[in-house]
Scaffold this active site. Sequence first.
Site, mmCIF file in Angstrom:
data_model
loop_
_atom_site.group_PDB
_atom_site.id
_atom_site.type_symbol
_atom_site.label_atom_id
_atom_site.label_comp_id
_atom_site.label_asym_id
_atom_site.label_seq_id
_atom_site.Cartn_x
_atom_site.Cartn_y
_atom_site.Cartn_z
ATOM 1 N N HIS A 24 -82.564 -29.725 93.005
ATOM 2 C CA HIS A 24 -81.657 -29.198 94.028
ATOM 3 C C HIS A 24 -80.235 -29.094 93.488
ATOM 4 O O HIS A 24 -79.600 -30.105 93.178
ATOM 5 C CB HIS A 24 -81.694 -30.137 95.239
ATOM 6 C CG HIS A 24 -80.829 -29.717 96.363
ATOM 7 N ND1 HIS A 24 -79.867 -30.540 96.914
ATOM 8 C CD2 HIS A 24 -80.774 -28.562 97.078
ATOM 9 C CE1 HIS A 24 -79.276 -29.932 97.915
ATOM 10 N NE2 HIS A 24 -79.797 -28.724 98.037
ATOM 11 N N ARG A 25 -79.764 -27.864 93.318
ATOM 12 C CA ARG A 25 -78.455 -27.590 92.721
ATOM 13 C C ARG A 25 -78.383 -28.177 91.304
ATOM 14 O O ARG A 25 -77.314 -28.613 90.850
ATOM 15 C CB ARG A 25 -77.309 -28.111 93.598
ATOM 16 C CG ARG A 25 -77.375 -27.601 95.039
ATOM 17 C CD ARG A 25 -76.245 -28.136 95.910
ATOM 18 N NE ARG A 25 -76.547 -27.924 97.321
ATOM 19 C CZ ARG A 25 -75.837 -28.417 98.320
ATOM 20 N NH1 ARG A 25 -74.760 -29.140 98.071
ATOM 21 N NH2 ARG A 25 -76.176 -28.181 99.577
ATOM 22 N N GLU A 68 -82.947 -25.001 92.037
ATOM 23 C CA GLU A 68 -82.434 -24.308 93.219
ATOM 24 C C GLU A 68 -80.926 -24.232 93.069
ATOM 25 O O GLU A 68 -80.266 -25.228 92.747
ATOM 26 C CB GLU A 68 -82.807 -25.086 94.488
ATOM 27 C CG GLU A 68 -82.379 -24.418 95.791
ATOM 28 C CD GLU A 68 -80.981 -24.797 96.252
ATOM 29 O OE1 GLU A 68 -80.465 -24.142 97.173
ATOM 30 O OE2 GLU A 68 -80.387 -25.744 95.685
ATOM 31 N N ASP A 109 -77.128 -21.992 94.458
ATOM 32 C CA ASP A 109 -76.517 -21.202 95.527
ATOM 33 C C ASP A 109 -75.705 -20.061 94.926
ATOM 34 O O ASP A 109 -74.896 -20.286 94.025
ATOM 35 C CB ASP A 109 -75.610 -22.086 96.380
ATOM 36 C CG ASP A 109 -76.377 -23.237 97.008
ATOM 37 O OD1 ASP A 109 -77.202 -22.971 97.894
ATOM 38 O OD2 ASP A 109 -76.171 -24.391 96.594
ATOM 39 N N HIS A 154 -72.006 -23.818 96.170
ATOM 40 C CA HIS A 154 -72.534 -23.971 97.526
ATOM 41 C C HIS A 154 -71.504 -23.669 98.602
ATOM 42 O O HIS A 154 -71.766 -22.915 99.535
ATOM 43 C CB HIS A 154 -73.075 -25.392 97.728
ATOM 44 C CG HIS A 154 -73.590 -25.643 99.103
ATOM 45 N ND1 HIS A 154 -72.784 -26.103 100.133
ATOM 46 C CD2 HIS A 154 -74.826 -25.487 99.643
ATOM 47 C CE1 HIS A 154 -73.502 -26.225 101.235
ATOM 48 N NE2 HIS A 154 -74.733 -25.857 100.972
ATOM 49 N N GLU A 212 -80.774 -19.158 96.072
ATOM 50 C CA GLU A 212 -80.469 -19.149 97.508
ATOM 51 C C GLU A 212 -79.200 -18.332 97.731
ATOM 52 O O GLU A 212 -78.118 -18.696 97.256
ATOM 53 C CB GLU A 212 -80.282 -20.560 98.081
ATOM 54 C CG GLU A 212 -80.030 -20.487 99.578
ATOM 55 C CD GLU A 212 -79.906 -21.825 100.276
ATOM 56 O OE1 GLU A 212 -79.392 -21.834 101.419
ATOM 57 O OE2 GLU A 212 -80.303 -22.855 99.699
ATOM 58 N N LYS A 227 -76.171 -17.172 99.720
ATOM 59 C CA LYS A 227 -75.324 -17.738 100.768
ATOM 60 C C LYS A 227 -74.399 -16.660 101.311
ATOM 61 O O LYS A 227 -73.689 -16.002 100.552
ATOM 62 C CB LYS A 227 -74.477 -18.887 100.214
ATOM 63 C CG LYS A 227 -75.260 -19.958 99.477
ATOM 64 C CD LYS A 227 -76.082 -20.813 100.396
ATOM 65 C CE LYS A 227 -75.265 -21.850 101.077
ATOM 66 N NZ LYS A 227 -76.119 -22.843 101.783
ATOM 67 N N ASP A 229 -82.843 -33.944 94.816
ATOM 68 C CA ASP A 229 -81.690 -34.248 93.969
ATOM 69 C C ASP A 229 -82.107 -35.122 92.790
ATOM 70 O O ASP A 229 -81.318 -35.322 91.870
ATOM 71 C CB ASP A 229 -80.628 -35.016 94.775
ATOM 72 C CG ASP A 229 -80.050 -34.201 95.918
ATOM 73 O OD1 ASP A 229 -79.902 -32.978 95.758
ATOM 74 O OD2 ASP A 229 -79.742 -34.793 96.969
#
Length: 240
Positions: A8-9, A35, A37, A50, A109, A111, A224
Site C-alpha cells: 500500500h503506497r 498500490e 495514487d 495521495h 489508483e 485520485k 502497509d
Amino acid sequence: MTPLITAHRGYSQVAPENTIPAFELAIEHQADFIELDVQETKDHGLVVIHDSHLMRLAGLDRNLWNLTTSELASLDVGQWFGEAFKYTRIPSLASVMDLAKDRIKLNLELKCHGHEQALVSQVVELIHQKHWQQNCVVSSLDFDTLRQVRTLDPGLTIGPVISPSRPEYPDFEVDFYSLHFTLATPERVKQAHVNGKAIHVWTVNQPDDMQRMIELGVDNIITDQPAALKTEKASKQTKT
C-alpha cells in the site's frame, strides 16, 4: 489459491508513502503489486501522491492543482517520515513505471481533486506508451473515472474502491472490487467469484485480519506491511 500481496503506497510502514524508497523496498520484499495514487498537476502532468493538499506530506499550505510538475518535484516529502528520508521527492508516474518495469505490477489508483482535465486520457496514454496493459490494474473511488478508462481501453483491468462510508457498487462492467476489509464477507467473496470478479481488500495490517482474509479466499490483500503478510501466508500454507 493464496492471495497476492499489494504494498500500500509502497512499503509505507518503513519508508515515506508513494516514494521511490517505499517502492524499492516493496520490490525488495517481493510484493506482487504496488498500490499508488495518481493525480494531475496544474500543467497536466501525472504525479504519485495521495493528498491533494500538501501540508501533511510537504509542510506546504498549497493545493496540488495549483502547482506545476516541476514545482512539485522540488518539494521534500520524506522528512516528515524521518531524517533519513530528507529530500525525498514526489515521483512522476512515468518514473515509477520505469522503476517497476519487469519487477512488480502496479495498482494505479486515480485520485480526483475536481480540477483535473486530462487525468484519465493521460494515464491510459502512458500505459500504452510504456506497454503496461498486462502489468497494471486501474482503481478509483470515482466511478465516472473508471467508466472513462473502460471507454478509452476496454481491455484494461479496472476496479472500484469501495469504502464503509459509501458501500455502493458501479452499474457497469468491472473486473475486480477493492473493498475495505471490513466489507469482505464469505457471501460477498463467493458471489464475486461466481460472477468472475476478483476481490482486493484494504488496508490489512493486523495478523488476525490477514489470516481472516486469507481464509475468506480473497484474491489480493493490500497492506502497509508486505513482509508481515508474506510471513502470515507462509504460516497458513504450512498449517494446511
